[in-house]
Design a protein around this motif. Structure first.
Motif, PDB file in Angstrom:
ATOM      1  N   TYR A 299      33.979  40.080  29.180  1.00 44.85           N
ATOM      2  CA  TYR A 299      35.014  39.744  30.279  1.00 44.85           C
ATOM      3  C   TYR A 299      34.539  39.341  31.681  1.00 44.85           C
ATOM      4  O   TYR A 299      35.234  39.579  32.553  1.00 44.85           O
ATOM      5  CB  TYR A 299      35.926  41.133  30.495  1.00 44.85           C
TER       6      TYR A 299
ATOM      7  N   LEU B  51      37.449  37.418  23.178  1.00 41.38           N
ATOM      8  CA  LEU B  51      36.803  38.362  24.169  1.00 41.38           C
ATOM      9  C   LEU B  51      36.505  39.734  23.714  1.00 41.38           C
ATOM     10  O   LEU B  51      35.584  40.209  24.175  1.00 41.38           O
ATOM     11  CB  LEU B  51      37.756  38.036  25.492  1.00 41.38           C
TER      12      LEU B  51
ATOM     13  N   GLN C 126      41.512  44.097  30.648  1.00 39.54           N
ATOM     14  CA  GLN C 126      41.006  43.254  29.752  1.00 39.54           C
ATOM     15  C   GLN C 126      41.998  42.118  29.646  1.00 39.54           C
ATOM     16  O   GLN C 126      41.595  40.760  29.395  1.00 39.54           O
ATOM     17  CB  GLN C 126      40.898  43.695  28.341  1.00 39.54           C
TER      18      GLN C 126
ATOM     19  N   VAL D  17      42.112  39.658  32.646  1.00 41.30           N
ATOM     20  CA  VAL D  17      40.946  38.386  32.292  1.00 41.30           C
ATOM     21  C   VAL D  17      41.351  37.194  31.420  1.00 41.30           C
ATOM     22  O   VAL D  17      41.138  35.999  31.536  1.00 41.30           O
ATOM     23  CB  VAL D  17      39.509  38.965  31.888  1.00 41.30           C
TER      24      VAL D  17
END
Length: 359
Positions: free
Chosen positions: A198, A192, A336, A339
């Motif tokens: 994201y 990612l 982050q 996610v």
């Protein structure tokens, strides 16, 4: 950086002694002043090896958090307690480095993000693989746009037979899962981050308990106890993002395969591709011909000299402490990591229901 940063460690087991404490102890501006573990002997042992002469030892993390001189706390406990301890530490006015995975579910991870915003304290998660040489190089390649739009990727976290048999790794209640949440989380975070994407749209997943019941199994750390093996032995996910990009996530502690690789990713873009399967390779085409570039990451090349290359764990610790001292954003942002947790949770949910999970 001139001033000293007082750090407290909550959880003095394997990951604290294997990563956090050695790296923090090498930073001149860090003072390790407090150690906490429900098994006090572990805290005492860590304090004797890494602590200041007057370092305090605790069994109750709440007592450690009362020390107003402690500026930073590292949470190195089993997954199930990450959220509770992190939120308490943030509310006690501490900056927090929490070991991965962020939490055992997205609800708890959200509480951690909210607590960081509410208190104004920094929160980061221990995704040290971002700090490897190959990861740092590939991130620059991605940011420069050399790969173009990355629309297909694979996140690799495959072990043939390397089931961690110590601690609570096999306990679903304490860990929230097996290889997916343990090592799959690293591979997904890397992927990612490289894609800088994201925004998941939908997830399909499968988890398996196919080899976990084998007795006297071949294993890197010796045979496991099938009765205590309550987590999956392998898990796989298919993730589609809002912009149409697709990610395949593969993870296992035990799988009949020779295609091993852990904390790696493969990226396919409109201009070129990259993978970490055999070192770091960039592939593409130029002047009507295909090419593969092998990136030379070694700093040596001279007899008897390999170069002074900072380890990923040391860089992680240094940049984290610098972010605290300089009041800058840590490289790994909690939003982050949230996610990552949401996608992992969706893979587990999809496996249970047999249906896709939509965001």
């Amino acid at each position: 950086m001139t001033r000293k940063v007082k750090v407290g460690i909550i959880g003095c087991g394997g990951i604290a002694n294997g990563k956090h404490l050695p790296s923090l102890s090498r930073l001149e501006q860090v003072e390790l002043v407090a150690f906490c573990d429900i098994e006090v002997e572990k805290a005492l042992k860590a304090s004797e090896k890494y602590g200041t002469s007057d370092a305090a030892v605790y069994k109750d993390y709440g007592e450690l958090l009362k020390d107003s001189s402690i500026e930073v706390v590292h949470v190195c406990t089993p997954n199930a307690s990450h959220a509770e301890i992190t939120v308490a530490a943030l509310e006690a006015g501490k900056h927090v480095m929490c070991e991965k995975p962020m939490a055992i579910n997205s609800e708890e991870a959200k509480l951690m993000v909210e607590a960081a915003k509410r208190t104004g304290k920094k929160l980061t998660i221990g995704y040290q693989n971002r700090f490897r040489q190959d990861s740092q190089y590939l991130k620059k390649v991605c940011e420069q746009g050399d790969l173009g739009e990355v629309y297909y990727a694979k996140a690799h976290a495959i072990r043939r037979r390397a089931v961690p048999t110590w601690g609570v790794f096999l306990d679903e209640e304490q860990q929230g899962g097996g290889p997916l949440i343990d090592i799959g989380t690293h591979a997904l975070d890397l992927t990612l981050w490289m894609m800088n994407n994201y925004k998941p749209k939908a997830v399909m997943g499968s988890t398996f308990h196919k080899l976990s019941q084998n007795k006297e199994a071949a294993n890197a750390w010796g045979p496991w106890d099938p009765e205590k093996f309550t987590v999956e032995d392998s898990a796989f996910g298919f993730v589609t993002m809002e912009n149409g990009a697709t990610i395949v996530l593969e993870s296992s502690w035990a799988l009949n395969t020779l295609d091993e690789g852990e904390a790696k990713c493969s990226l396919s873009g409109t201009k070129a591709g990259a993978d970490m399967r055999d070192g770091l390779r960039i592939n593409g085409e130029a002047f009507g011909k295909l090419y593969t570039k092998q990136i030379a990451l070694g700093a040596g090349g001279v007899a008897f000299y390999d170069g002074n290359v900072e380890s990923d764990a040391d860089m992680e610790a240094r940049l984290w402490i610098e972010a605290v001292v300089n009041d800058t954003e840590p490289l790994v942002k909690p939003e982050q990591a949230l996610v990552v947790t949401q996608i992992l949770e969706a893979i587990y949910e999809s496996s249970k229901t047999g249906k896709a999970v939509y965001f």
